[in-house]
Design a protein around this motif. Structure first.
Motif, short mmCIF file in Angstrom:
data_model
loop_
_atom_site.label_atom_id
_atom_site.label_comp_id
_atom_site.label_asym_id
_atom_site.label_seq_id
_atom_site.Cartn_x
_atom_site.Cartn_y
_atom_site.Cartn_z
N PHE A 1 39.66 13.31 -5.21
CA PHE A 1 40.29 13.10 -6.52
C PHE A 1 41.62 13.94 -6.89
O PHE A 1 42.51 13.23 -7.09
CB PHE A 1 39.35 13.53 -7.70
N GLU A 2 41.56 15.16 -6.41
CA GLU A 2 42.91 15.92 -6.60
C GLU A 2 43.94 15.44 -5.61
O GLU A 2 44.99 15.39 -6.29
CB GLU A 2 42.59 17.46 -6.05
N SER A 3 43.82 14.97 -4.38
CA SER A 3 44.64 14.50 -3.49
C SER A 3 45.15 13.04 -4.27
O SER A 3 46.58 12.82 -4.30
CB SER A 3 44.20 14.22 -2.34
N ASN A 4 44.56 12.15 -4.77
CA ASN A 4 44.84 11.18 -5.32
C ASN A 4 45.46 11.19 -6.75
O ASN A 4 46.43 10.43 -7.08
CB ASN A 4 43.72 10.27 -5.60
N LYS A 5 45.17 12.27 -7.29
CA LYS A 5 45.91 12.80 -8.63
C LYS A 5 47.34 13.03 -8.47
O LYS A 5 48.17 12.80 -9.00
CB LYS A 5 45.12 14.07 -9.40
N LYS A 6 47.35 13.95 -7.34
CA LYS A 6 48.79 14.45 -6.97
C LYS A 6 49.62 13.15 -6.80
O LYS A 6 50.71 13.04 -6.86
CB LYS A 6 48.81 15.34 -6.10
N ARG A 7 49.14 12.10 -5.87
CA ARG A 7 49.72 10.86 -5.48
C ARG A 7 50.22 10.27 -6.93
O ARG A 7 51.37 9.68 -6.97
CB ARG A 7 48.94 10.21 -4.68
N ILE A 8 49.36 10.16 -7.82
CA ILE A 8 49.59 9.22 -8.82
C ILE A 8 50.51 9.98 -9.80
O ILE A 8 51.54 9.35 -10.24
CB ILE A 8 48.36 8.94 -9.68
N TYR A 9 50.64 11.28 -9.78
CA TYR A 9 51.36 12.02 -10.77
C TYR A 9 53.13 11.81 -9.90
O TYR A 9 53.99 11.83 -10.72
CB TYR A 9 51.35 13.40 -10.66
N ALA A 10 53.00 11.73 -8.86
CA ALA A 10 54.15 11.52 -7.94
C ALA A 10 54.80 10.13 -7.86
O ALA A 10 56.10 9.76 -7.92
CB ALA A 10 54.07 11.80 -6.40
N THR A 11 54.10 9.16 -8.26
CA THR A 11 54.57 7.83 -8.16
C THR A 11 54.31 7.01 -9.49
O THR A 11 55.19 6.01 -9.53
CB THR A 11 53.70 6.90 -6.88
N ASN B 1 43.56 8.41 -23.15
CA ASN B 1 42.46 8.59 -22.29
C ASN B 1 41.27 9.03 -23.29
O ASN B 1 39.96 8.48 -23.08
CB ASN B 1 42.43 9.82 -21.24
N ARG B 2 41.33 9.85 -24.38
CA ARG B 2 40.38 10.42 -24.97
C ARG B 2 39.89 9.40 -25.84
O ARG B 2 38.70 9.11 -26.34
CB ARG B 2 40.75 11.44 -25.86
N GLN B 3 40.78 8.39 -26.58
CA GLN B 3 40.42 7.35 -27.37
C GLN B 3 39.73 5.92 -26.37
O GLN B 3 38.67 5.69 -27.13
CB GLN B 3 41.84 6.65 -28.09
N LYS B 4 39.99 5.95 -25.45
CA LYS B 4 39.53 4.81 -24.53
C LYS B 4 38.09 5.49 -24.19
O LYS B 4 37.27 4.65 -24.16
CB LYS B 4 40.44 4.76 -23.17
N ILE C 1 44.70 12.06 -15.73
CA ILE C 1 44.19 10.67 -14.92
C ILE C 1 43.24 9.91 -15.47
O ILE C 1 42.00 10.65 -16.14
CB ILE C 1 43.71 11.49 -13.41
N ASP C 2 43.01 8.42 -15.56
CA ASP C 2 42.18 7.75 -16.34
C ASP C 2 41.39 7.10 -15.29
O ASP C 2 41.86 6.53 -14.38
CB ASP C 2 42.64 6.88 -17.48
N HIS C 3 40.15 7.16 -15.34
CA HIS C 3 39.16 6.09 -14.57
C HIS C 3 39.25 4.77 -15.32
O HIS C 3 38.91 4.57 -16.42
CB HIS C 3 37.68 6.76 -14.45
N ILE C 4 39.85 3.85 -14.52
CA ILE C 4 39.86 2.48 -14.98
C ILE C 4 38.67 1.94 -15.48
O ILE C 4 38.40 1.49 -16.51
CB ILE C 4 40.79 1.42 -14.04
N ILE C 5 37.63 1.97 -14.52
CA ILE C 5 36.25 1.86 -14.89
C ILE C 5 35.25 2.88 -15.00
O ILE C 5 35.42 3.75 -13.83
CB ILE C 5 35.50 0.87 -13.74
N PRO C 6 35.19 3.48 -16.06
CA PRO C 6 34.59 4.83 -16.35
C PRO C 6 33.36 5.00 -15.32
O PRO C 6 32.34 4.10 -14.80
CB PRO C 6 34.00 4.76 -17.53
N VAL C 7 33.36 6.40 -14.83
CA VAL C 7 32.36 6.77 -13.90
C VAL C 7 30.91 6.36 -14.48
O VAL C 7 30.10 5.92 -13.69
CB VAL C 7 32.36 8.21 -13.58
#
Length: 118
Positions: free
Chosen positions: A23-33, A84-87, A58-64
């Protein structure tokens, strides 16, 4: 004397379990792109830091809680913290637009209207 209820332990794997590193690795990738909020469609300003409502998160498109994968990059998107909080844990509709359709955000509409002049 009455016992205080105990807080539930956090059992989500993306918070402190097996999926956290991915998750942390993907978070960094999303923040960069990415730079657009996947919920409201507005630009995310990385100058805002938590706890500012417009800070990036970071938002989960389909919630966990609804069966979404906790760390798959295909289930993660950039969002404003307030969006994200409203969703919350709701599923949002993914709307596909044709390339010829122009997206016009509704935040350009007047926020107040003087009904006395109608």
């Amino acid at each position: 004397m009455q016992e205080q209820p105990r807080a539930r332990p956090n059992i989500r794997p993306d918070h402190n379990g097996t999926q956290r590193a991915q998750f942390e690795s993907n978070k960094k990738r999303i923040y960069a792109t990415q730079e657009i909020c996947g919920i409201c469609g507005q630009k995310v300003d990385f100058g805002f830091k938590f706890p500012h409502p417009l800070s990036p998160c970071i938002d989960h498109i389909i919630p966990v809680s609804k069966g979404g994968h906790p760390s798959d990059i295909g289930n993660l998107q950039l969002a404003h913290m307030t969006c994200n909080r409203q969703k919350s844990d709701k599923l949002s509709l993914q709307i596909e637009f044709a390339k010829s359709d122009e997206l016009v955000p509704n935040n350009d509409l007047p926020q107040t209207f003087d009904w006395r002049n109608v």
